[in-house]
Design a protein around this motif. Structure first.
Motif, mmCIF file in Angstrom:
data_model
loop_
_atom_site.group_PDB
_atom_site.id
_atom_site.type_symbol
_atom_site.label_atom_id
_atom_site.label_comp_id
_atom_site.label_asym_id
_atom_site.label_seq_id
_atom_site.Cartn_x
_atom_site.Cartn_y
_atom_site.Cartn_z
ATOM 1 N N GLN A 206 0.830 -1.197 0.000
ATOM 2 C CA GLN A 206 0.000 0.000 0.000
ATOM 3 C C GLN A 206 0.869 1.253 0.000
ATOM 4 O OE1 GLN A 206 -3.197 0.162 -0.419
ATOM 5 N NE2 GLN A 206 -3.338 2.390 -0.208
ATOM 6 N N HIS A 207 1.997 1.202 0.691
ATOM 7 C CA HIS A 207 2.925 2.337 0.728
ATOM 8 C C HIS A 207 3.391 2.697 -0.669
ATOM 9 C CE1 HIS A 207 6.273 4.869 2.170
ATOM 10 N NE2 HIS A 207 6.987 4.263 1.243
ATOM 11 N N HIS A 208 3.768 1.697 -1.447
ATOM 12 C CA HIS A 208 4.270 1.977 -2.794
ATOM 13 C C HIS A 208 3.150 2.427 -3.722
ATOM 14 C CE1 HIS A 208 8.134 -0.616 -2.204
ATOM 15 N NE2 HIS A 208 8.106 0.475 -1.470
ATOM 16 N N ARG B 128 8.628 8.264 -1.620
ATOM 17 C CA ARG B 128 9.615 7.522 -2.412
ATOM 18 C C ARG B 128 11.034 7.637 -1.859
ATOM 19 N NH1 ARG B 128 7.967 9.778 -8.392
ATOM 20 N NH2 ARG B 128 5.713 9.437 -8.228
ATOM 21 N N THR B 129 11.230 8.466 -0.871
ATOM 22 C CA THR B 129 12.599 8.749 -0.426
ATOM 23 C C THR B 129 13.286 7.532 0.175
ATOM 24 O OG1 THR B 129 11.739 9.586 1.675
ATOM 25 C CG2 THR B 129 12.152 11.202 -0.060
ATOM 26 N N PHE C 265 11.544 14.850 -13.594
ATOM 27 C CA PHE C 265 12.259 15.556 -12.527
ATOM 28 C C PHE C 265 11.387 15.539 -11.283
ATOM 29 C CE2 PHE C 265 14.987 16.618 -15.928
ATOM 30 C CZ PHE C 265 16.201 16.957 -15.357
ATOM 31 N N ASN C 266 11.422 14.363 -10.656
ATOM 32 C CA ASN C 266 10.571 14.072 -9.520
ATOM 33 C C ASN C 266 11.345 13.168 -8.567
ATOM 34 O OD1 ASN C 266 8.197 13.895 -7.957
ATOM 35 N ND2 ASN C 266 6.936 13.798 -9.813
ATOM 36 N N GLU C 267 10.921 13.115 -7.328
ATOM 37 C CA GLU C 267 11.627 12.320 -6.326
ATOM 38 C C GLU C 267 11.752 10.866 -6.783
ATOM 39 O OE1 GLU C 267 13.805 13.122 -3.626
ATOM 40 O OE2 GLU C 267 12.085 14.157 -2.765
ATOM 41 N N VAL D 61 13.859 16.299 -1.837
ATOM 42 C CA VAL D 61 15.183 16.149 -1.232
ATOM 43 C C VAL D 61 16.283 16.252 -2.286
ATOM 44 C CG1 VAL D 61 16.694 14.548 0.001
ATOM 45 C CG2 VAL D 61 14.293 14.761 0.675
ATOM 46 N N GLU D 62 16.061 15.664 -3.437
ATOM 47 C CA GLU D 62 17.074 15.646 -4.489
ATOM 48 C C GLU D 62 17.342 17.029 -5.076
ATOM 49 O OE1 GLU D 62 19.972 14.698 -7.066
ATOM 50 O OE2 GLU D 62 19.193 13.386 -5.505
#
Length: 228
Positions: free
Chosen positions: A3-5, A15-16, A138-140, A174-175
């Motif tokens: 479920q998290h994914h 996604r970190t 361009f996403n986490e 974060v990235e």
């Protein structure tokens, strides 16, 4: 898939703690309903990038230009570019099932299953493409800042890297937070590329993404190494 994914599809903050393999698997499991879900959210980034390329390259030149669509997904950019007369377009995406859907659209010459990151994609020669596009990449968990070294290698001097990014990703991911914009400015100051940045209003990228930027980086060098 956990479920998290599943929730991480539209919540990049989740996604970190995911590995690249888990990111690819998440998008593989997303492939069958990706089109319906993103169109429901009003995705328009592919339209913006396609229209920008159409204003940049004369119609008479488009069929001879080699374009790499990074984070191609199921092929929205490919469809748009084909409609505009770009006929040499390749796809790169880390999720094979997304590429399988894209293949059915018959808009890409070559489909490469790989991440665009610091690692060399051996299938792609140096100075091969005239342009790289990236719309939702361009996403986490997807394209990191250090991927620019490979993008520069792949694009011919005089070619372009054209991508969109929501402002909230620049500020919060974060990235990219405190890294992406300083790197773009640093490489511009060193002559690696020339920067065009087009502000995008709330809703231009998608219904709920807020404002953003379309970047066009005109590459001046064959290769560039940097520390970030």
């Amino acid at each position: 898939m956990s479920q998290h994914h599943k929730e991480a599809r539209f919540n990049p903050k989740l996604r970190t703690d995911m590995t690249p393999q888990q990111i690819a698997e998440m998008f593989d499991d997303f492939a069958d309903d990706y089109d319906e879900e993103v169109l429901e959210k009003g995705l328009r980034a592919h339209e913006l990038v396609g229209d920008f390329l159409a204003t940049t390259y004369p119609e008479s030149d488009r069929s001879s230009l080699k374009v790499l669509d990074v984070g191609a997904g199921t092929g929205f950019v490919g469809l748009k570019l084909k409609a505009l007369g770009f006929t040499y377009v390749d796809a790169l995406d880390p999720a094979q099932k997304m590429l399988d859907v894209a293949k059915t659209r018959n808009v890409y010459r070559r489909l490469i299953c790989a991440f665009m990151d610091k690692n060399r994609v051996e299938e792609i020669e140096t100075d091969f493409y005239d342009c790289i596009t990236a719309t939702a990449a361009f996403n986490e968990g997807l394209v990191p800042c250090n991927a620019f070294a490979q993008m520069i290698r792949i694009v011919k001097p005089g070619g372009r890297i054209v991508f969109t990014i929501p402002q909230k990703n620049i500020n919060n991911a974060v990235e990219y937070r405190d890294r992406l914009l300083p790197l773009i400015d640093k490489l511009a100051a060193e002559g690696a590329w020339e920067v065009t940045a087009i502000p995008l209003a709330d809703g231009q990228l998608a219904k709920s993404l807020g404002p953003g930027i379309l970047y066009s980086l005109k590459v001046n060098v064959s290769e560039k190494y940097f520390e970030i």
